[in-house]
Design an enzyme around this catalytic site. Structure first.
Site, mmCIF file in Angstrom:
data_model
loop_
_atom_site.group_PDB
_atom_site.id
_atom_site.type_symbol
_atom_site.label_atom_id
_atom_site.label_comp_id
_atom_site.label_asym_id
_atom_site.label_seq_id
_atom_site.Cartn_x
_atom_site.Cartn_y
_atom_site.Cartn_z
ATOM 1 N N SER A 30 14.577 18.674 15.629
ATOM 2 C CA SER A 30 14.747 19.672 16.840
ATOM 3 C C SER A 30 15.011 21.201 16.238
ATOM 4 C CB SER A 30 15.959 19.225 17.532
ATOM 5 O OG SER A 30 16.436 19.979 18.521
ATOM 6 N N TYR B 133 24.774 17.482 16.477
ATOM 7 C CA TYR B 133 23.383 17.006 16.589
ATOM 8 C C TYR B 133 22.589 18.005 15.656
ATOM 9 C CZ TYR B 133 18.950 16.705 18.992
ATOM 10 O OH TYR B 133 17.578 16.353 19.364
ATOM 11 N N LYS C 248 20.071 17.075 12.572
ATOM 12 C CA LYS C 248 18.729 17.139 12.559
ATOM 13 C C LYS C 248 18.156 18.029 11.501
ATOM 14 C CE LYS C 248 17.414 14.824 16.281
ATOM 15 N NZ LYS C 248 16.336 13.835 16.314
#
Length: 258
Positions: free
Chosen positions: A141, A154, A158
């Site tokens: 991402s 998050y 990633k």
């Protein structure tokens, strides 16, 4: 539409391949002729199908190493081989760092970094024992390449996933290729939860240079390419699938009063 890339007689596993981006990836592999196995903790409401083929679903908790190892051995036993793993499962709630506590943020890291590591290790044990090796695709991402307030854990996971893929690509070469798709915003059935109604989604899309959010099928096409022989010399790479990225804020600020 005829498949441009032929993956017939190939076996692919797509984690979290039952909805959203994962369903788009699953359909793309089915359209390319592959046999596809999806997995998640809960079965989908209906099977994922495309081009007259239906993906098989097997339940597994990707955070349980023993269960994951058993899952991939079942795939090998019943399908004969494993050619591609797409580590798609992941995600996390919007939560500012000061609002969650370390344990909640750690669960996000576990799902988005440790679970793909666990799955990749188990898949490698299958791939390294077969002719032709295999290919692993990480779904990364843009949150891993820029500040991500509200999704910091998050984003950190990633970022780690992308680095992990590069190390795997070196350690497991030449038998197994490992690459990362770095995704921007993708329109799924849950987009309204993040961007609001159709007007909101369109407004968000206009911030992307290509003027819209990605379609899950476009992510799937990129995965199929990386899994195919056309990408035989691509490993340790990060492919940006983000519509040109984000328009720099200073451009809008500089023209706001004109």
């Amino acid at each position: 539409m005829a498949a441009v890339i032929d993956l017939s007689e190939r076996v692919a596993v797509v984690t979290g391949g039952t909805r959203g981006v994962g369903a788009g990836i699953t359909r793309a592999f089915l359209e390319a002729g592959a046999q596809v196995v999806t997995c998640a903790r809960r079965a989908p409401d209906k099977p994922i199908a495309a081009a007259g083929r239906t993906a098989r679903f097997l339940p597994v908790d990707l955070r349980d190493p023993e269960a994951v190892s058993g899952f991939f051995e079942q795939v090998r036993s019943e399908c004969g081989r494993l050619d591609t793993l797409v580590n798609n499962a992941g995600g996390g709630p919007f939560r500012m760092l000061g609002d969650g506590g370390a344990e909640r943020h750690a669960r996000v890291v576990e799902l988005n970094l440790l679970a793909p590591l666990t799955a990749s290790l188990a898949a490698y044990e299958v791939m390294r024992r077969q002719s032709g090796g295999g290919s692993i695709v990480m779904i990364g991402s843009v949150s891993g390449t820029r500040p991500s307030p509200g999704s910091a854990a998050y984003g950190a996971a990633k970022a780690g996933l992308e680095n992990l893929a590069r190390s795997m690509a070196v350690e497991w070469a030449p038998l197994v290729r490992v690459n990362t798709l770095v995704l921007g915003m993708v329109r799924t059935e849950l987009s309204h939860l993040h961007y609001g109604d159709e007007d909101g989604i369109a407004a968000v899309g206009r911030t992307v240079p290509l003027g819209r959010l990605a379609d899950p099928a476009e992510v799937g096409d990129a995965c199929v390419f990386l899994a195919s022989d056309r990408a035989a010399y691509i490993s340790g790479a990060s492919l940006l699938v983000h519509g040109g990225g984000e328009r720099p804020a200073f451009l809008d600020a500089a023209t706001a009063n004109k």
